[in-house]
Design a protein around this motif. Structure first.
Motif, PDB file in Angstrom:
ATOM      1  N   ASP A 101     -12.319  -3.143  -0.753  1.00 36.27           N
ATOM      2  CA  ASP A 101     -10.984  -3.675  -1.048  1.00 36.27           C
ATOM      3  C   ASP A 101     -10.989  -4.951  -1.884  1.00 36.27           C
ATOM      4  O   ASP A 101      -9.974  -5.645  -1.965  1.00 36.27           O
ATOM      5  CB  ASP A 101     -10.177  -3.902   0.227  1.00 36.27           C
ATOM      6  CG  ASP A 101      -9.744  -2.592   0.873  1.00 36.27           C
ATOM      7  OD1 ASP A 101      -9.867  -1.542   0.207  1.00 36.27           O
ATOM      8  OD2 ASP A 101      -9.287  -2.613   2.028  1.00 36.27           O
ATOM      9  N   LEU A 102     -12.089  -5.273  -2.524  1.00 34.52           N
ATOM     10  CA  LEU A 102     -12.078  -6.354  -3.495  1.00 34.52           C
ATOM     11  C   LEU A 102     -11.351  -5.866  -4.745  1.00 34.52           C
ATOM     12  O   LEU A 102     -11.496  -4.710  -5.147  1.00 34.52           O
ATOM     13  CB  LEU A 102     -13.501  -6.790  -3.844  1.00 34.52           C
ATOM     14  CG  LEU A 102     -14.293  -7.421  -2.693  1.00 34.52           C
ATOM     15  CD1 LEU A 102     -15.737  -7.646  -3.099  1.00 34.52           C
ATOM     16  CD2 LEU A 102     -13.647  -8.719  -2.234  1.00 34.52           C
ATOM     17  N   ASP A 103     -10.558  -6.758  -5.370  1.00 30.21           N
ATOM     18  CA  ASP A 103      -9.768  -6.344  -6.531  1.00 30.21           C
ATOM     19  C   ASP A 103      -9.567  -7.514  -7.476  1.00 30.21           C
ATOM     20  O   ASP A 103     -10.137  -8.604  -7.287  1.00 30.21           O
ATOM     21  CB  ASP A 103      -8.427  -5.734  -6.096  1.00 30.21           C
ATOM     22  CG  ASP A 103      -7.555  -6.688  -5.296  1.00 30.21           C
ATOM     23  OD1 ASP A 103      -7.727  -7.921  -5.422  1.00 30.21           O
ATOM     24  OD2 ASP A 103      -6.694  -6.201  -4.531  1.00 30.21           O
ATOM     25  N   ASN A 107      -8.269 -10.847  -5.689  1.00 29.61           N
ATOM     26  CA  ASN A 107      -9.040 -11.614  -4.705  1.00 29.61           C
ATOM     27  C   ASN A 107     -10.514 -11.801  -5.041  1.00 29.61           C
ATOM     28  O   ASN A 107     -11.222 -12.537  -4.357  1.00 29.61           O
ATOM     29  CB  ASN A 107      -8.916 -10.976  -3.315  1.00 29.61           C
ATOM     30  CG  ASN A 107      -9.432  -9.545  -3.265  1.00 29.61           C
ATOM     31  OD1 ASN A 107     -10.464  -9.221  -3.830  1.00 29.61           O
ATOM     32  ND2 ASN A 107      -8.710  -8.677  -2.557  1.00 29.61           N
ATOM     33  N   THR A 118     -15.659  -6.396   3.392  1.00 33.72           N
ATOM     34  CA  THR A 118     -14.642  -7.374   2.995  1.00 33.72           C
ATOM     35  C   THR A 118     -13.197  -6.931   3.205  1.00 33.72           C
ATOM     36  O   THR A 118     -12.282  -7.557   2.679  1.00 33.72           O
ATOM     37  CB  THR A 118     -14.844  -7.759   1.518  1.00 33.72           C
ATOM     38  OG1 THR A 118     -14.967  -6.576   0.717  1.00 33.72           O
ATOM     39  CG2 THR A 118     -16.088  -8.618   1.347  1.00 33.72           C
ATOM     40  N   GLU A 119     -12.949  -5.887   3.976  1.00 35.75           N
ATOM     41  CA  GLU A 119     -11.570  -5.449   4.180  1.00 35.75           C
ATOM     42  C   GLU A 119     -10.724  -6.545   4.843  1.00 35.75           C
ATOM     43  O   GLU A 119      -9.577  -6.782   4.447  1.00 35.75           O
ATOM     44  CB  GLU A 119     -11.512  -4.176   5.014  1.00 35.75           C
ATOM     45  CG  GLU A 119     -10.084  -3.677   5.207  1.00 35.75           C
ATOM     46  CD  GLU A 119      -9.996  -2.421   6.054  1.00 35.75           C
ATOM     47  OE1 GLU A 119      -8.954  -1.751   5.980  1.00 35.75           O
ATOM     48  OE2 GLU A 119     -10.957  -2.111   6.775  1.00 35.75           O
ATOM     49  N   ALA A 123      -9.686  -9.088   2.329  1.00 34.98           N
ATOM     50  CA  ALA A 123      -8.664  -8.575   1.407  1.00 34.98           C
ATOM     51  C   ALA A 123      -7.295  -8.507   2.072  1.00 34.98           C
ATOM     52  O   ALA A 123      -6.274  -8.830   1.454  1.00 34.98           O
ATOM     53  CB  ALA A 123      -9.075  -7.201   0.895  1.00 34.98           C
TER      54      ALA A 123
END
Length: 241
Positions: free
Chosen positions: A192-194, A197, A155-156, A159
């Motif tokens: 990079d999920l946070d 997002n 998923t970069e 993101a």
């Protein structure tokens, strides 16, 4: 509801920077479970620059939720570790030996023969298998030919482009998720999920079984505390009333 697996590699990075056992990787894994994580993810690399192979062996009997071990199965040491510890899930990632962090998925068409063989090794041992793939519908669908149980969408790209246009950023992921589901594959996601997002992603990807989150979650925990941060991420995964 989508499950949250906490990647604790960064805890090990902090420990290794000073030597000794502070912070304790084992205690971090135990605490993450107690604080509401649905699973623990570790990604041991050959140079053991963060998670050590001994960490995985030590924590195995303490993981009461789910243990997910990520890594490159071309390394015999990694394969031996997985077969020895028998995690609930192994996620196959095509990392180079000196790679800083994961940055691409498998070409499930080009490497189908190799992947079919190694997936068979793990499944014969009773371990659920997930394959790291880019958000390409053809590659997601072709993963079914390897015999894997799941794919994990990298998923970069999502993101990186989320802030500019979330609907455009997620478009390929929706298509890849649909292609995987059509082949009977379950779906994971990570990288990079946070807190910014994650909810949008979970709401727009049908059947998302699990997300694996490490760097952002551990970074947020420096400000919010580990217990509170895990709960914040879990709330992102719960449907809005």
């Amino acid at each position: 509801m989508t499950k949250l697996s906490v990647n604790i590699n960064k805890i090990a990075t902090l420990r290794n920077s000073r030597g000794g056992n502070n912070p304790s990787v084992l205690q971090a894994a135990i605490d993450c479970q107690q604080f509401g994580a649905d699973g623990i993810t570790v990604h041991p690399r050959p140079d053991e620059r963060h998670i050590r192979y001994s960490d995985v062996r030590e924590m195995r009997s303490y993981i009461t939720t789910e243990l997910n071990i990520e890594g490159n199965p071309t390394e015999d040491k990694f394969v031996q570790l997985v077969l020895e510890t028998r995690p609930h899930q192994v996620t196959l990632v095509p990392d180079a030996l000196d790679q800083l962090t994961s940055n691409h998925g498998w070409d499930t068409i080009r490497h189908v023969t190799y992947l079919r063989d190694i997936v068979g090794v793990f499944k014969q041992a009773g371990i659920r298998v997930s394959i790291f793939v880019d958000p390409d519908p053809k590659l997601a669908a072709a993963a079914a030919d390897t015999g894997t149980d799941r794919v994990e969408l990298y998923t970069e790209h999502y993101a990186q482009h989320f802030a500019a246009d979330p609907h455009e950023a997620i478009k390929n992921y929706v298509q890849a998720a649909g292609a995987a589901a059509d082949q009977g594959l379950a779906l994971n996601a990570g990288h990079d999920l946070d807190l910014k997002n994650l909810r949008f992603f979970a709401e727009h990807i049908p059947g998302l079984a699990e997300v694996s989150i490490g760097h952002a979650l551990i970074s947020d925990a420096l400000y919010y505390g580990l217990h509170n941060t895990i709960q914040m991420y879990q709330r992102c995964l719960k449907p809005l009333a």
